[in-house]
Design an enzyme around this catalytic site. Structure first.
Site, short mmCIF file in Angstrom:
data_model
loop_
_atom_site.label_atom_id
_atom_site.label_comp_id
_atom_site.label_asym_id
_atom_site.label_seq_id
_atom_site.Cartn_x
_atom_site.Cartn_y
_atom_site.Cartn_z
CB THR A 1 11.60 13.26 49.19
OG1 THR A 1 11.42 12.49 48.00
CG2 THR A 1 12.64 12.58 50.04
N GLY B 1 14.38 12.57 40.78
CA GLY B 1 15.25 11.45 41.14
C GLY B 1 16.14 10.97 40.02
CB THR C 1 13.96 16.45 48.33
OG1 THR C 1 12.73 16.67 47.63
CG2 THR C 1 14.50 17.77 48.87
N GLY C 2 14.44 15.76 45.02
CA GLY C 2 14.44 16.38 43.70
C GLY C 2 14.06 15.38 42.65
NE ARG D 1 11.05 7.62 39.50
CZ ARG D 1 11.32 8.47 40.48
NH1 ARG D 1 10.90 8.23 41.70
NH2 ARG D 1 12.00 9.58 40.25
N GLY E 1 13.33 5.80 42.46
CA GLY E 1 13.99 7.10 42.38
C GLY E 1 15.34 7.08 43.09
CG ASP E 2 16.72 10.85 44.46
OD1 ASP E 2 15.50 10.78 44.19
OD2 ASP E 2 17.19 11.74 45.21
N1 ASP Z 1 13.58 12.32 44.81
C1 ASP Z 1 12.25 11.78 44.81
C2 ASP Z 1 12.12 10.79 43.68
O1 ASP Z 1 12.50 11.11 42.58
C3 ASP Z 1 11.20 12.82 44.70
C4 ASP Z 1 11.47 14.12 45.41
O2 ASP Z 1 12.35 14.21 46.25
O3 ASP Z 1 10.79 15.12 45.15
O4 ASP Z 1 11.62 9.72 43.89
#
Ligand code: ASP
Length: 334
Positions: free
Chosen positions: A200, A253, A250-251, A228, A230-231
């Protein structure tokens, strides 16, 4: 090409970097302005990228920081700084946002982005858009030119078109590296393994008027189901800014949504009085791993303190502050 870009970045940063200034994370006096950017957390380890990719990532993070520095040091707004930094990272093929975004299971790119302003709490987001060159500009347009906070799919695309935003052919977003990642993820999925390959980009900034802003943009997770979300486009999960605190996540989601991660960090700071780094670590290093998730955040408080915790192998990140401190890093030990 990247060597030249890197030289430009280094020269531009050197022009304002105070002699002898060292990188650091804690501001002693509130600085006039701060920019922090990230290019995603995950398997960011030495050797996981080609030398070209690694230097491209560092160079493009530096360019994003540098662009924001120019805006903030000339008295520009934190909103302009975060949207310009994220726009540049979206255009970079090295990060999972805009061009270079990861593929859905069907081999397409569905893009999510959001932006938020601290004092007013104004916010905008787009989810699951295709063809919009810079989803962060669409999110900003939703915030500034619509009565809504979030638009999705074809409705968001129609809105972006009506706002005169740039569209690109869908192939423009494709990269060979992400194509290979999709193939690998689908092979793993066939074996029953869900490997959350992702990334991200994001930015948080403080301007000379003391205004905070946050912005986040992503392609989401490799091999995600179409539709889908995400966050990253969800206010409070992937992006949050209020008068005292700004966060871009970032992670994984699904966990960041359930933890309302970005808001939780700022709520801890605002309501419990926790220092920014304590609040950010509590969420990233304790709460989310306890739920089974992983990732990182960049967080910035109104006094100029920065926190960048991640519980993955690395996180592409960079910052610059008006006191002359700056850093660009990819790996955990940098
Ligand atoms: N947070 C993002 C998602 O889940 C992906 C990421 O930040 O690695 O869409």
């Amino acid at each position: 090409m990247h060597r030249i870009l890197q030289a430009v970045v280094v020269a531009a940063l050197a022009a304002w970097l105070a002699p002898g200034a060292a990188a650091g994370e804690a501001a002693e006096a509130t600085p006039d302005w701060v920019i922090v950017v990230h290019g995603g957390a995950g398997a960011v380890t030495p050797g996981s990228y080609t030398p070209e990719d690694e230097s491209g990532m560092r160079s493009d993070l530096g360019l994003a920081v540098d662009a924001a520095v120019r805006i903030l040091s000339e008295g520009g707004s934190s909103l302009d700084a975060v949207s310009e930094a994220v726009r540049l990272l979206e255009d970079s093929p090295h990060f999972n946002a805009g061009r270079g975004a990861v593929f859905t299971a069907e081999g397409e790119n569905e893009l999510d982005a959001s932006i938020m302003l601290g004092r007013s709490g104004a916010a905008g987001a787009v989810a699951g858009v295709q063809g919009v060159r810079n989803p962060i500009l669409a999110a900003r347009a939703v915030m500034e030119r619509s009565p809504h906070v979030m638009l999705s799919g074809e409705g968001a695309e129609a809105f972006a078109r009506a706002q005169g935003l740039e569209f690109m052919p869908l192939e423009w977003f494709h990269t060979e590296r992400r194509r290979r990642a999709l193939e690998a993820a689908q092979q793993q999925a066939a074996l029953g393994n869900v490997a959350p390959v992702r990334g991200t980009v994001g930015a948080v900034a403080l301007d000379m008027r003391g205004e905070l802003a946050a912005a986040t943009s992503t392609g989401g997770m490799t091999n995600k189901r179409w539709g889908r979300i995400g966050d990253s486009p969800i206010i409070g999960a992937g992006t949050w800014a209020d008068a005292g605190c700004a966060v871009s996540s970032t992670g994984w989601g699904e966990y960041y949504i359930r933890a309302v991660a970005a808001y939780d960090i700022c709520a801890r700071l605002n309501y419990l009085g926790e220092p920014l780094d304590v609040a950010a670590r509590q969420v990233v290093m304790e709460r989310i791993p306890a739920m089974g998730g992983d990732g990182g955040v960049i967080a910035l408080s109104a006094d100029g303190a920065i926190s960048m915790p991640f519980n993955t192998e690395g996180m592409a990140r960079g910052f610059a502050r008006s006191d002359g401190t700056l850093s660009v890093a990819l790996f955990a030990d940098e």
